[in-house]
Design an enzyme around this catalytic site. Structure first.
Site, PDB file in Angstrom:
ATOM      1  N   TRP A 288       6.875 -20.162   8.441  1.00 28.28           N
ATOM      2  CA  TRP A 288       6.599 -20.944   9.658  1.00 28.28           C
ATOM      3  C   TRP A 288       5.105 -21.094   9.932  1.00 28.28           C
ATOM      4  CZ3 TRP A 288       8.694 -23.581  13.778  1.00 28.28           C
ATOM      5  CH2 TRP A 288       7.916 -23.637  14.944  1.00 28.28           C
TER       6      TRP A 288
ATOM      7  N   ASP B 174       0.214 -23.394  15.674  1.00 33.52           N
ATOM      8  CA  ASP B 174      -1.146 -23.861  15.996  1.00 33.52           C
ATOM      9  C   ASP B 174      -2.215 -23.601  14.925  1.00 33.52           C
ATOM     10  OD1 ASP B 174       0.365 -23.709  18.275  1.00 33.52           O
ATOM     11  OD2 ASP B 174      -0.978 -22.379  19.345  1.00 33.52           O
TER      12      ASP B 174
ATOM     13  N   GLN C   2      -1.115 -20.032  13.110  1.00 37.58           N
ATOM     14  CA  GLN C   2      -0.019 -19.197  13.597  1.00 37.58           C
ATOM     15  C   GLN C   2       1.070 -19.206  12.532  1.00 37.58           C
ATOM     16  OE1 GLN C   2       0.425 -17.731  17.308  1.00 37.58           O
ATOM     17  NE2 GLN C   2      -1.442 -17.359  16.154  1.00 37.58           N
TER      18      GLN C   2
ATOM     19  N   SER D 166      -2.726 -17.337  19.325  1.00 38.01           N
ATOM     20  CA  SER D 166      -3.790 -18.287  18.962  1.00 38.01           C
ATOM     21  C   SER D 166      -5.177 -17.876  19.412  1.00 38.01           C
ATOM     22  CB  SER D 166      -3.465 -19.665  19.531  1.00 38.01           C
ATOM     23  OG  SER D 166      -2.468 -20.244  18.728  1.00 38.01           O
TER      24      SER D 166
ATOM     25  N   ASP E 143      -5.195 -17.947  24.231  1.00 39.69           N
ATOM     26  CA  ASP E 143      -5.795 -19.014  23.412  1.00 39.69           C
ATOM     27  C   ASP E 143      -7.304 -19.167  23.626  1.00 39.69           C
ATOM     28  OD1 ASP E 143      -3.115 -19.321  22.832  1.00 39.69           O
ATOM     29  OD2 ASP E 143      -2.851 -21.102  24.088  1.00 39.69           O
TER      30      ASP E 143
ATOM     31  N   GLU F 189      -1.969 -24.869  27.659  1.00 33.38           N
ATOM     32  CA  GLU F 189      -2.224 -24.009  26.502  1.00 33.38           C
ATOM     33  C   GLU F 189      -3.419 -24.554  25.700  1.00 33.38           C
ATOM     34  OE1 GLU F 189       1.865 -21.951  25.277  1.00 33.38           O
ATOM     35  OE2 GLU F 189       1.817 -24.018  24.600  1.00 33.38           O
TER      36      GLU F 189
END
Ligand code: FRU
Length: 495
Positions: A36, A39, A55, A99, A168, A224
């Site tokens: 997977w 970001d 990520q 992130s 983030d 975000e």
């Protein structure tokens, strides 16, 4: 905490990553080594190369247990895979290395700043969630988490701020003031998401400076992945609002990306927002991050996926999640312009060009087909009468196609992937209001095995979407209701 999680992930990705053949992957878009990807993280220029982290959950194609994956590139198109750099192996990031960003330090080290996602069960059975900002130092391959982590805790935030939604960090070095700044997202019960600014002399001791801007519950419930920079004399704040209401034809993705243009008062640390718009008008675009290249270009890359459609994955896929092509940003006549990085041009092969082609009904042009393509189509009315519709179909065979249709009377461009290989009832169409009028439009399509990016009128607007159409569907056709004249220039992209 488990100390060998990173070694385990590195071993796993090496074994299973190598089992994925290049043919199973996008040709020129970033995909995870295995498993997977969400970001982009730590997008930076360090020791002569571009670094891109992401990520990453190597073990499954589902979002869970986030690590940081790692890629390097010299040309922003061809990426080499490096081993994962961080795993959720500390108490403060036990639920995920979330992130963040990176800068090159003057002492030669590469500094990563990220969100540690901590979850634990308390004695009374309740769950404690805390997000903090943490550091890791490295040499471009191996990174050590800082022993004094976390370096920013939510207690530093204005009263009423959530400790569960504080993440983030986007870090940069301010040459003028000789200090670090970072923006991060935060939220109170009432504001619907905000961007907070911090300052530090050494990236370890941080002070809260100000709240740069906030949703005020108008633009989503949480912001975000903030990014904040100055571009051609305008200050730009980029955020990814969650659960945002649509506005006209903009912001229909639920989880969207907005750019806010305004001016930043560097003394007061306040941002005066003048406008807010969607950064991408397509179906799959989220959590972008930018870097400042050594030659002064501001380059942005995004997760090419709508978070809300993440469950509609093709059966048997061994990787899931892609990045957009990196985009150069500029401001021209007050508008934010995005164009694919110029480095892409060196991978253009087999040019095919047509000029002044009269089109009425359907047309196929010899040599114009493919699934790794950079194609520009300029459309204009034929004579006085305006055509009613003009459509380009790509990734086409007898069963499938992906369509981009321009309606000049309403100045609307429509993207349609209803027949693009999805076996789920996902959102398939999106419309964008196009600023140009009178039937003239220029579309540059970047087609890859699993995506299309449509750059409208030299990057004034962009529509991005993923597709899972069988690779044998490589036809391209043009259709007009009424008559139009088109110029077509098409290249294969071979990387
Ligand atoms: C955005 C996001 C970030 C978070 C990360 C976790 O897609 O939700 O806010 O840090 O993903 O994977």
């Amino acid at each position: 905490m488990e100390k060998n999680l990173l070694a385990q992930a590195r071993k796993y990705e090496k074994t299973y990553g190598e089992q994925i053949s290049p043919e199973e992957r996008p040709v020129y878009h970033v995909s995870p080594t295995v498993g997977w990807l969400n970001d982009p993280n730590g997008f930076s220029f360090y020791n002569g190369k571009y670094h891109l982290f992401y990520q990453y959950n190597p073990y499954s194609t589902r979002w869970s247990s986030l690590h940081w994956g790692h890629l390097v590139s010299e040309d922003l198109i061809h990426w080499d895979r490096l081993p994962a750099v961080m795993a959720p192996d500390e108490e403060y990031d036990n639920a995920g290395v979330w992130s963040g960003s990176a800068v090159a330090l003057p002492d030669g080290r590469h500094l990563l700043m990220y969100t540690g996602m901590h979850v634990s069960q308390l004695e009374d059975g309740s769950v404690d969630i805390q997000q903090t900002q943490c550091l890791a130092y490295g040499d471009g391959v191996d990174y050590e988490k800082y022993e004094g982590n976390p370096v920013i805790r939510p207690e530093i935030l204005p009263e009423g701020s959530s400790k569960e939604d504080f993440r983030d960090p986007k870090l940069w070095w301010d040459e003028e003031e000789q200090c670090f700044y970072a923006v991060a997202c935060s939220r109170t019960a009432h504001d619907g998401g905000a961007v907070v600014l911090f300052r530090s002399a050494d990236a370890v001791q941080w002070e809260y400076v100000s709240t740069i801007d906030k949703s005020d519950n108008k633009h989503g419930t949480m912001w975000e992945c903030p990014d904040f920079f100055s571009l051609d004399g305008t200050d730009v704040l980029i955020v990814s609002p969650m659960e945002m209401l649509a506005e006209g034809l903009e912001f229909h993705n639920g989880q969207n990306v907005a750019f806010l243009l305004g001016s930043y008062d560097k003394k007061q640390h306040t941002f005066h927002r003048k406008e807010i718009h969607a950064l991408d008008h397509g179906l799959d675009f989220y959590a972008p991050q930018s870097l400042l290249a050594p030659d002064g270009r501001r380059i942005l890359i995004a997760w090419m996926q709508s978070p809300e459609n993440q469950h509609s994955q093709p059966h048997g896929i061994k990787w899931f999640g892609q990045m957009t092509v990196p985009r150069e940003l500029s401001i021209k006549k007050g508008k934010l312009i995005q164009t694919p990085v110029r480095e892409l041009k060196q991978f253009r092969k087999n040019p095919v060009a047509y000029q002044n082609i009269y089109i009425r009904e359907r047309l196929r042009l010899p040599g114009v087909s493919g699934r790794s393509v950079d194609m520009t189509v300029a459309v204009r009315p034929a004579g006085g009468a305006l055509y009613q519709k003009f459509t380009i179909k790509v990734a086409k065979d007898a069963d499938c196609y992906t369509a981009v249709t321009y309606d000049p009377n309403n100045s609307v461009l429509r993207f349609d992937r209803s027949h693009s290989g999805f076996r789920y009832d996902i959102v398939a169409t999106r419309k964008a209001h196009i600023r140009y009028q009178k039937g003239k439009i220029k579309l540059r399509l970047l087609i890859d095995r699993f995506s299309v990016e449509v750059f409208v009128n030299d990057g004034e607007q962009v529509l991005t979407a993923t597709l899972y159409t069988p690779q044998s569907a490589d036809g391209i056709s043009f259709e007009a209701t009424g008559s139009a004249i088109i110029d077509v220039k098409k290249y294969d992209l071979v990387v």
